[in-house]
Scaffold this motif. Structure first.
Motif, mmCIF file in Angstrom:
data_model
loop_
_atom_site.group_PDB
_atom_site.id
_atom_site.type_symbol
_atom_site.label_atom_id
_atom_site.label_comp_id
_atom_site.label_asym_id
_atom_site.label_seq_id
_atom_site.Cartn_x
_atom_site.Cartn_y
_atom_site.Cartn_z
ATOM 1 N N LEU A 272 41.662 34.727 34.051
ATOM 2 C CA LEU A 272 42.662 35.782 34.184
ATOM 3 C C LEU A 272 42.866 36.539 32.887
ATOM 4 O O LEU A 272 43.195 37.730 32.901
ATOM 5 C CB LEU A 272 44.008 35.195 34.639
ATOM 6 N N THR A 273 42.686 35.853 31.739
ATOM 7 C CA THR A 273 42.922 36.499 30.450
ATOM 8 C C THR A 273 41.649 37.004 29.784
ATOM 9 O O THR A 273 41.691 37.939 28.987
ATOM 10 C CB THR A 273 43.597 35.504 29.494
ATOM 11 N N ALA A 274 40.502 36.386 30.109
ATOM 12 C CA ALA A 274 39.259 36.734 29.409
ATOM 13 C C ALA A 274 38.211 37.442 30.274
ATOM 14 O O ALA A 274 37.433 38.241 29.763
ATOM 15 C CB ALA A 274 38.655 35.464 28.793
ATOM 16 N N ASP A 275 38.175 37.185 31.611
ATOM 17 C CA ASP A 275 37.148 37.768 32.497
ATOM 18 C C ASP A 275 37.661 39.106 33.024
ATOM 19 O O ASP A 275 38.535 39.170 33.901
ATOM 20 C CB ASP A 275 36.854 36.811 33.639
ATOM 21 N N THR A 276 37.120 40.223 32.497
ATOM 22 C CA THR A 276 37.590 41.560 32.891
ATOM 23 C C THR A 276 37.221 41.896 34.324
ATOM 24 O O THR A 276 37.954 42.614 35.019
ATOM 25 C CB THR A 276 36.999 42.607 31.943
ATOM 26 N N VAL A 277 36.091 41.412 34.791
ATOM 27 C CA VAL A 277 35.668 41.696 36.180
ATOM 28 C C VAL A 277 36.662 41.082 37.154
ATOM 29 O O VAL A 277 37.097 41.735 38.119
ATOM 30 C CB VAL A 277 34.256 41.133 36.431
ATOM 31 N N LEU A 282 41.259 41.525 40.957
ATOM 32 C CA LEU A 282 42.639 41.173 41.294
ATOM 33 C C LEU A 282 43.509 42.416 41.384
ATOM 34 O O LEU A 282 44.381 42.524 42.258
ATOM 35 C CB LEU A 282 43.206 40.214 40.231
ATOM 36 N N GLN A 283 43.255 43.394 40.484
ATOM 37 C CA GLN A 283 44.035 44.629 40.517
ATOM 38 C C GLN A 283 43.775 45.396 41.813
ATOM 39 O O GLN A 283 44.700 45.937 42.430
ATOM 40 C CB GLN A 283 43.671 45.487 39.283
ATOM 41 N N ASP A 287 46.401 46.299 44.777
ATOM 42 C CA ASP A 287 46.588 47.683 45.261
ATOM 43 C C ASP A 287 46.453 47.730 46.763
ATOM 44 O O ASP A 287 47.229 48.421 47.468
ATOM 45 C CB ASP A 287 45.565 48.610 44.593
ATOM 46 N N HIS A 288 45.463 47.046 47.299
ATOM 47 C CA HIS A 288 45.264 47.025 48.755
ATOM 48 C C HIS A 288 46.458 46.393 49.458
ATOM 49 O O HIS A 288 46.897 46.860 50.518
ATOM 50 C CB HIS A 288 43.982 46.262 49.102
ATOM 51 N N ILE A 289 47.001 45.319 48.827
ATOM 52 C CA ILE A 289 48.168 44.656 49.436
ATOM 53 C C ILE A 289 49.358 45.603 49.448
ATOM 54 O O ILE A 289 50.098 45.697 50.441
ATOM 55 C CB ILE A 289 48.496 43.371 48.682
ATOM 56 N N GLU A 290 49.525 46.377 48.378
ATOM 57 C CA GLU A 290 50.639 47.317 48.319
ATOM 58 C C GLU A 290 50.469 48.424 49.349
ATOM 59 O O GLU A 290 51.441 48.820 50.003
ATOM 60 C CB GLU A 290 50.734 47.917 46.911
#
Length: 324
Positions: A272-277, A282-283, A287-290
């Protein structure tokens, strides 16, 4: 050849004088030995008679009342003295009377002095034995003085050695008296001791004030010392702090483990803190959930406006208002 008248007169005078002298001597001796008066016998035991002899006088409160009849050595520490006393003074001598041996003047014969008793009311009887008190004799005094003189001589010699050593600067005392540097150091030490003593006195005064302040119930220290309820509460708080400290220690250990896992690339937190992919995915998911939630809310609003479900939703609103 017959005697003349003058010779007979002189012979008669001589016989008369001799007879008179004999009678007077017998009277004096008998009076001294109490042969012509009623007497009674008393005895006393001494450790040392100090030259007392048979026939010496016996005095009661300074008055001649009898003579020494007999002196008998009982053993190596006891000498018995028998006394013949006038019967007229018997009532004055009590059972607790005390006999001592003294001298008749400075250089006179030894005599027995009887001091009357004070605590007893019962008079002595014929043949009784009274207690004795032995005074220190001249020989004992001379012996004691001799020993004292010898000790004084030894003491004087020792004092002479000590004073000579002090004068020559030997020993601690000699150095103190003769060494000026040591005396100065001693002066400084005394000043330091005085300073420390003053500080200690000040500290003790402050401590006394603190201890006196504990008597005040409104004082925090006084409450902690005297209020048992507050003491129990404080103990409970300390126990809670100890328990919290243990929990905090455990939490810090767990946090250290998590940080270690993050640093070494382990666990989901690392991703969550180091893997940008993963973060981008997750982002997008969020967004899809929102978007889905917004579409669901629009559909629900449209459903509320529908004729078939309008009554149902109005009924729910009324029930919610009643509950509020």
């Amino acid at each position: 050849m017959g005697r003349t008248t003058s010779e007979k007169i002189r012979l008669g005078a001589l016989v008369t004088a001799g007879t008179t002298l004999l009678v007077v001597a017998a009277y004096l001796i008998g009076n001294k030995e109490n042969l012509f008066s009623q007497t009674f016998m008393l005895s006393v035991q001494f450790a040392n008679v100090n030259g007392l002899q048979e026939g010496n006088n016996v005095r009661f409160s300074g008055v001649n009342v009898g003579t020494v009849k007999n002196i008998t050595v009982v053993n190596d520490t006891t000498i018995k003295v028998d006394m013949i006393l006038k019967e007229s003074i018997q009532v004055f001598i009590k059972k607790d009377a005390v006999a001592t041996i003294g001298s008749d003047g400075l250089v006179g014969n030894m005599i027995v002095n009887i001091n009357p008793g004070k605590n007893s009311d019962e008079a002595v009887k014929d043949g009784d034995q009274i207690i004795s008190y032995s005074k220190i004799g001249a020989d004992d005094l001379l012996g004691t003085l001799s020993v004292t003189n010898e000790n004084a001589a030894l003491l004087t010699a020792d004092l002479l050695k000590i004073t000579r050593a002090i004068t020559e600067g030997k020993g601690t005392l000699g150095r103190l008296l003769n060494d000026t540097a040591m005396a100065k150091n001693l002066d400084e030490s005394i000043e330091n001791l005085k300073y420390v003593s003053d500080k200690a006195t000040l500290s003790i005064d402050r401590l006394n004030k603190i201890l006196k302040s504990t008597d005040d119930k409104e004082n925090v220290v006084g409450v902690l010392f005297k209020d048992t309820v507050s003491g129990a509460k404080l103990k409970h708080v300390i126990n809670d702090l100890q328990s919290s400290g243990e929990n905090l220690d455990s939490l810090l250990k767990n946090l250290n483990t998590v940080v270690y896992d993050v640093k070494t690339g382990r666990g989901a937190l690392y991703y969550l803190t180091a893997d940008t992919v993963l973060v981008k995915q997750l982002q997008k998911t969020i967004d899809h959930i929102e978007q889905g939630t917004e579409s669901f809310n629009q559909n629900m609003e449209a459903l509320k406006q529908n004729y078939l479900f309008r009554k149902y939703f109005k009924k729910l609103e009324k029930e919610q208002r009643k509950e509020n």
